[in-house]
Enzyme design. Structure first.
Site: not given
Ligand code: NAD
Length: 516
Positions: A200, A203, A253, A258, A275, A309, A409
């Site tokens: 997935k 979006e 994310g 997470g 991650e 990240c 962050e």
């Molecule tokens: P997010 O957590 O909002 O979303 C990530 C994904 O999770 C999306 O596909 C989203 O639709 C999905 N999601 C949202 N709610 C969910 C739920 N309840 N259950 C399952 N899936 C769900 O993150 P984002 O805004 O897309 O990305 C930014 C974040 O990602 C930042 O905090 C960043 O630090 C982190 N990030 C970490 C790394 C790493 O490798 N450590 C790399 C890139 C980004």
């Protein structure tokens, strides 16, 4: 007069709107706007506007619980009948190599849609897509060389081998900041291991994941081995994280989501790899090559508009050089080219969404209220011909370790500058926080660098460089930056289950039951 380097609208022609579709069981699912029956329970479309250009880039159907369950069932069936896991490593590697070739052949169209959906510069997007092909190639090499372990010193009548077997069905949930790169840190490794997957994407940036689906079919990947369900975290992501037929969920994310995924996965005790975020420090000692350090600080904080990240979002500068070093990074920041992502000269593009831009601004406002000084930037950036969906390079000085801007962050082009006097003090500041993704040290003294590297609580430590990465070198976080590792050999192991096989040679064991 802003005195920043701003690249105005290039006037490039934009492509036609892309229509995305779910991929389930080897076929793209018809959606309501197209001829044919609508998928059961389909509930509408996501229209993605380009953050830089404001025009519609893609339309994506919103997935449902039923579609997520259908995708999981397809992946389960594909795993259980061995159509992928029972192939030799050589056969799996051949498909992964073909995918790498197809990614390279499609780099331009994938990079263009990634740029328009995410706002990142086109040159960077091209580098990410073609660089991702190398991740697929490296994973192919692991598919061929993966092996278990043998225990040959248990005595002449015993032999044990440790088998590595694919873990099963893997849910892959990815974010918007590096959509294709992050997918490629996970999917080829899961496939090399012999797993089947449901993906997935975010979006906000789904298109390159769907294009990859097309390339996987073209490369000859058997139906159902990779399935893509589009839509939001609720209900699609949540279903992928909690469903009993899924054996593992790997997520990149935010830390908040997470945590929710780990909780959802706990009901069936599936394996979880996370991650997450970071508040990554670069520490600059007076004996460093200060010009290289300043360049790396500027790269570390503005790359991908800080939506990264690994963003080097805080620096600790030795007190003796803090003033001169800060002046230099302000000067360099003014030279970084912010603006139209479609212009190849642009180094920093647009903020992913209006809501996210407002969050960045709120962080800066809170830092001001807490007593930090804005040495540069601190507000939205209006790019001629494109609008205000950009943010100025921003440097905050006078930051103290207790301020939120030193600990949280921001995910924007915002640098917090702190100072220190001794290595011990620097390590205390580095380790005083919830995150532990990466850290960096700048010094010409090997003892300083090694002592720092050993003492820093981080998954990656860079010395005299920042954000260099290789498919061979594993990546991941400690503390609240994550669980598990990606890429490298360890990145393959994440997708394997271990089975110990203990064998007796001959009938040499004395019976347990003593004859009466
Ligand atoms: P997010 O957590 O909002 O979303 C990530 C994904 O999770 C999306 O596909 C989203 O639709 C999905 N999601 C949202 N709610 C969910 C739920 N309840 N259950 C399952 N899936 C769900 O993150 P984002 O805004 O897309 O990305 C930014 C974040 O990602 C930042 O905090 C960043 O630090 C982190 N990030 C970490 C790394 C790493 O490798 N450590 C790399 C890139 C980004």
């Amino acid at each position: 007069m802003l005195d920043l380097t701003v690249i105005p609208a290039s006037g490039a022609t934009l492509p036609e709107v892309r229509i995305n579709r779910h991929l389930i069981g080897g076929a793209f699912v018809p959606s309501p706007a197209e001829p044919g029956p609508a998928p059961d329970g389909d509930s509408g479309w996501i229209e993605r506007l380009s953050p830089s250009h404001g025009t519609v880039v893609s339309r994506t159907p919103v997935g449902t619980i039923q579609l997520a369950e259908a995708a999981i069932a397809a992946a389960r069936a594909a795993f259980d009948d061995g159509r992928w896991s029972a192939l030799s490593g050589k056969a799996r590697a051949a498909v992964l190599l073909k995918v790498a070739e197809l990614i390279e052949a499609n780099t331009d169209r994938m990079a263009l849609i990634e740029t328009l959906e995410s706002g990142k510069p086109i040159t960077q997007a091209r580098g990410e897509v073609s660089g991702a092909a190398d991740l697929w190639r490296f994973a192919a090499s692991l598919a061929r060389t993966l092996h278990g372990d043998s225990h040959t010193s248990l005595g002449p009548d015993m032999l044990a081998v440790v088998l590595k077997e694919p873990i099963g069905v893997v849910s892959i949930i990815t974010p918007w900041n590096f959509p294709f790169w992050i997918l490629s840190q996970k999917l080829p490794f899961a496939l090399a291991a012999g797993c089947t997957c449901v993906v997935k994407p975010s979006e906000l940036t789904p298109s390159t994941t769907v294009i990859l689906g097309e390339l996987l079919l073209e490369a000859g990947l058997p139906a159902g081995v990779v399935n893509v369900v589009l839509g939001y975290g609720q209900p699609v992501g949540a279903t992928l994280a909690s469903h009993p037929s899924v054996d593992m969920v790997t997520f990149t994310g935010s830390t908040a989501v997470g945590r929710g995924i780990a909780a959802a996965a706990s009901s069936t005790l599936k394996k979880v790899a996370l991650e997450l975020g970071g508040k990554n420090p670069q520490v600059i000692f007076p004996d460093a090559d200060l010009e290289s350090a300043a360049d790396a600080v500027v790269f570390g904080v503005y790359f991908n508009v800080g939506q990264c990240c690994n963003s080097g979002s805080r620096i600790l500068v030795h007190q003796d050089i803090a003033e001169a070093f800060t002046a230099r990074i302000v000067e360099l920041s003014r030279q970084v080219a912010f603006g139209d992502p479609l212009d190849p000269a642009t180094q920093v593009g647009a903020i992913v969404s209006r809501e996210h831009g407002a969050k960045i601004d709120a962080h800066v406002a809170a830092a001001r209220r807490a007593g930090a000084t804005v040495a540069l930037g601190g507000k939205a950036l209006e790019v001629p011909g494109l609008g205000p969906q950009f943010y100025q390079p921003t440097i905050l000085t006078g930051v103290t370790p207790d301020m939120a801007i030193a600990r949280e962050e921001v995910f924007g082009p915002v640098l917090a500058v702190l100072t220190f006097r001794t290595l011990d003090e620097a390590l205390t500041l580095v380790n005083d926080g919830d995150y532990g993704l990466s850290a960096g040290v700048w010094s010409e003294n090997i003892h300083t660098c090694l002592a720092f590297a050993r003492g820093a609580q981080a998954g990656t430590v860079w010395t005299n460089t920042w954000m260099d990465g290789f498919p061979e070198v594993t990546f991941g976080g400690v503390k609240q930056s994550g669980l598990g590792r990606e890429i490298g050999r360890q990145g393959l192991d994440e997708f394997m289950e271990i089975k110990s096989l203990v064998m007796r040679i001959g009938r040499t064991r004395a019976p347990w039951v003593r004859p009466r």
